[in-house]
Design a protein around this motif. Sequence first.
Motif, mmCIF file in Angstrom:
data_model
loop_
_atom_site.group_PDB
_atom_site.id
_atom_site.type_symbol
_atom_site.label_atom_id
_atom_site.label_comp_id
_atom_site.label_asym_id
_atom_site.label_seq_id
_atom_site.Cartn_x
_atom_site.Cartn_y
_atom_site.Cartn_z
ATOM 1 N N TYR A 19 -5.133 -2.218 8.621
ATOM 2 C CA TYR A 19 -5.062 -2.709 6.867
ATOM 3 C C TYR A 19 -5.964 -3.439 6.267
ATOM 4 O O TYR A 19 -5.900 -4.369 7.437
ATOM 5 C CB TYR A 19 -3.380 -2.241 6.003
ATOM 6 C CG TYR A 19 -2.825 -1.497 6.404
ATOM 7 C CD1 TYR A 19 -3.325 -0.747 5.046
ATOM 8 C CD2 TYR A 19 -1.758 -0.950 7.605
ATOM 9 C CE1 TYR A 19 -1.676 0.903 5.599
ATOM 10 C CE2 TYR A 19 -1.398 -0.476 7.653
ATOM 11 C CZ TYR A 19 -1.094 -0.105 6.709
ATOM 12 O OH TYR A 19 -0.143 2.480 6.881
ATOM 13 N N ASN A 46 -2.909 0.552 -4.136
ATOM 14 C CA ASN A 46 -1.906 1.780 -3.291
ATOM 15 C C ASN A 46 -3.518 2.488 -3.334
ATOM 16 O O ASN A 46 -2.541 3.487 -3.112
ATOM 17 C CB ASN A 46 -1.631 2.426 -4.681
ATOM 18 C CG ASN A 46 -0.309 3.266 -4.665
ATOM 19 O OD1 ASN A 46 0.419 2.681 -3.981
ATOM 20 N ND2 ASN A 46 -0.276 3.983 -4.996
ATOM 21 N N SER A 47 -3.904 2.333 -2.932
ATOM 22 C CA SER A 47 -5.363 3.557 -2.388
ATOM 23 C C SER A 47 -5.077 3.521 -0.609
ATOM 24 O O SER A 47 -5.502 4.898 -0.423
ATOM 25 C CB SER A 47 -6.727 2.513 -2.390
ATOM 26 O OG SER A 47 -7.115 1.471 -1.412
ATOM 27 N N GLY A 48 -3.963 2.941 -0.255
ATOM 28 C CA GLY A 48 -3.565 3.326 1.438
ATOM 29 C C GLY A 48 -4.036 2.011 2.094
ATOM 30 O O GLY A 48 -4.702 2.609 3.375
ATOM 31 N N ASN A 49 -5.424 1.446 1.842
ATOM 32 C CA ASN A 49 -5.890 0.650 2.977
ATOM 33 C C ASN A 49 -6.112 -0.675 2.198
ATOM 34 O O ASN A 49 -6.630 -1.592 4.054
ATOM 35 C CB ASN A 49 -7.089 0.736 2.167
ATOM 36 C CG ASN A 49 -8.074 2.335 1.935
ATOM 37 O OD1 ASN A 49 -7.827 3.050 3.574
ATOM 38 N ND2 ASN A 49 -8.953 2.713 1.542
ATOM 39 N N ARG A 69 -1.319 1.498 12.776
ATOM 40 C CA ARG A 69 -2.468 1.466 11.540
ATOM 41 C C ARG A 69 -3.003 0.534 11.026
ATOM 42 O O ARG A 69 -2.434 -0.545 10.907
ATOM 43 C CB ARG A 69 -1.351 2.329 10.442
ATOM 44 C CG ARG A 69 -1.183 3.321 10.418
ATOM 45 C CD ARG A 69 -0.865 4.395 9.457
ATOM 46 N NE ARG A 69 0.607 5.269 10.118
ATOM 47 C CZ ARG A 69 0.562 6.465 8.794
ATOM 48 N NH1 ARG A 69 0.096 6.091 7.312
ATOM 49 N NH2 ARG A 69 1.796 7.739 8.839
ATOM 50 N N ASP A 82 4.559 3.852 -1.850
ATOM 51 C CA ASP A 82 4.010 5.494 -1.619
ATOM 52 C C ASP A 82 3.580 6.038 0.441
ATOM 53 O O ASP A 82 3.643 5.902 1.870
ATOM 54 C CB ASP A 82 2.961 5.939 -1.724
ATOM 55 C CG ASP A 82 3.420 6.505 -2.901
ATOM 56 O OD1 ASP A 82 4.209 7.186 -3.337
ATOM 57 O OD2 ASP A 82 2.513 6.883 -4.466
ATOM 58 N N GLU A 83 2.968 3.862 0.534
ATOM 59 C CA GLU A 83 2.293 4.294 2.395
ATOM 60 C C GLU A 83 3.114 3.488 3.534
ATOM 61 O O GLU A 83 3.685 3.575 4.184
ATOM 62 C CB GLU A 83 1.014 2.541 1.550
ATOM 63 C CG GLU A 83 0.129 2.574 3.271
ATOM 64 C CD GLU A 83 -0.524 3.757 3.682
ATOM 65 O OE1 GLU A 83 -1.063 3.745 5.136
ATOM 66 O OE2 GLU A 83 -0.563 4.926 3.413
ATOM 67 N N LEU A 121 3.457 -4.000 1.549
ATOM 68 C CA LEU A 121 2.636 -2.431 1.096
ATOM 69 C C LEU A 121 3.154 -1.740 0.370
ATOM 70 O O LEU A 121 4.298 -1.543 -0.229
ATOM 71 C CB LEU A 121 2.621 -0.876 2.255
ATOM 72 C CG LEU A 121 2.704 -1.532 4.023
ATOM 73 C CD1 LEU A 121 2.975 -0.820 5.349
ATOM 74 C CD2 LEU A 121 0.877 -1.342 4.476
ATOM 75 N N ALA A 154 5.001 6.427 4.207
ATOM 76 C CA ALA A 154 4.299 6.878 5.592
ATOM 77 C C ALA A 154 4.200 6.354 6.681
ATOM 78 O O ALA A 154 4.259 7.566 7.573
ATOM 79 C CB ALA A 154 2.732 7.286 4.530
#
Length: 634
Positions: free
Chosen positions: A416, A382-385, A414, A445-446, A442, A449
């Motif tokens: 990942y 969940n870090s966004g990466n 983006r 939250d990401e 994903l 986004a």
Amino acid sequence: MANKSKKAIKKLASGSLRVNRGKYSVMTFSVILTTVLFSSLFTVVGSLLSELRASSMGQYNYMDPVASLVCAVALVIFMLAGYLIIYNIFDINIISDMKEYGLLKTIGTSGKQIRKIVKLRTRRICLIAIPIGLVIGCGIGGWLLPMIGQFINTAGVNKGHVHMSIWIILFTVAFSYLTVLISSRKPCRLVSKIAPVEAARYTGRLKKNGKPKKKIILVVLSLTLSLVLLNSAYTLSNSFSTETFAEDFIAADFCVQDSLLDNAGVSEKDLNAVDSSFLTELSKQKGVEKIGNLYLTHGEHEFSPEVWSEIEEYFYSDETVKMQIESFYTYEGYSVKDYLKDIRSKRTMEGNTYGIGELVAEKLEDVQTMYGTTNIDWEKYNSGNYVLAERWQYASDGFINIVNPGDKVEIEGREYTVYALVDIPMVIEYPVYAPIECNFILPEDEYKAVYGSCDPMRTLVDVEDAEEASFEKWISSYTKDTSLSYTSKQSVIEDNKSFGELFAIAGALVAVVLGIIGVMNFGNTMVASIIARSRELAMLEAVGMTRKQQKRSLKREGLRYFTYTSVLSILISSIINITAVKAFVNNLPMFSWHFSLTSLAICLPVILVIILIIPAVAYRRLGRKSVVERLRTE
């Protein structure tokens, strides 16, 4: 002269119908029964097809191929059943009519004219029987339709309702009348060709002892078939298990989505059906432990040259993938090589992007992370990466990797890293599949986004065990008048219970019809035998054999039918139970096979009573004539 001849034929036909009302009422009943079979089938099929045509915006143009196959098989079985009913009754009733036809030939009536008489009687029987059977069959079809509609992939405003049309009526009338014509053709031909002398002594192709040739086998098999089918239907219904498989068909305690999302008959699906008002009310409910949302966007994924090179090497080189391309993406003049050349220039692949909450991540299966573990570290993921990749599911061994853990992929510009390869449980994934697609997942939250704030496609809910019943009552009430639906352990149980009941009811109905065929065949066979042996029975009575003894002799003959039927039914039912029924039941969700012959224990005594009553009733009617009258019979 021709008009007078036609009038005479009509008079003879109508006069015979009035004189032999009891006999022809049996023939009428057989045509009614056949029409009931056809009209019930056509009502169900016609209503489902009408629903497809009437669906909103003309978008629903799909019917489950399994349902189509079942309907075709049912049509063949029903037509054979109708043939059995009508042919045997028409054939055996010739015995009592044959002397009449012989007399008509003696006074100069031609075989062609006799055929016309028989056909006219048949038409008049159809004129009475088919409308009655049509009404009864439509009623039965309307009763079965709501149950069948639950398990067939169609969609419409009035799903499960009867849609009558002139075509249903015409098909029913046509098939019923065609079955009568085919069934009565052979008896009709026999009547027209038999000589007057043969007609006077006609015994209905019986043996010298008065027992019908081949009819014994036919009667026993028809009775046995009905009992075997009934026992199989009972075993299926009795094998329903409320707990055994339910857990395999739910991902969480409750799953909420649009009511048409999983309906294959709908081409346009609502991917944002779970609105914020529901989620607000959901969060207020007592006993809710976890809530997890599942989002989805469909599009194309673009890959870097390095990753695409790996995809070509490991994915597009696979023979199964090439077979899929050849089946779905090529045409005359456009080969697999052409397809691969085109996608190489674009480096894109069709697919879905999911967004998931932590609860959904816990439900993912067959996890293989880039660190060699089988569990997803939610905080890291969940870090966004990172992104998850779903494995491709058409491979012979289950899955093929399109990308691998550690690969760099892009979603909407983006970048990942693929954190893990996973499999989304079938009960919650998007139920529309492209032949070749690449799906990424994903964190919630990401996902928002990237794609902006939106409502979920599905929402999973885990509830405390003690509060499940009250929560289900609430969610059932909430979704009742909305476009939402939900699945839970209890709803899965109820759905599969209805599925089992549908097979049981359909099997029982067909078994009852075949049972009636068997009983009617037995009754007509016994009557034919008694008629053919009337002079023999009169001679035995004249030399001292009492009527009670004769009845006992006829009952013993009936007991032979019962013995053969009982032995065959138990033997065949047992074999089918432990083979075909067991294999079928074990492939159905929510069912656990149990051997049973209970239905035979209930039905065989009933058949025994019927078998003993019919000869006694038939002999009593014959006994109304005196011994002298019967001895004078040729």
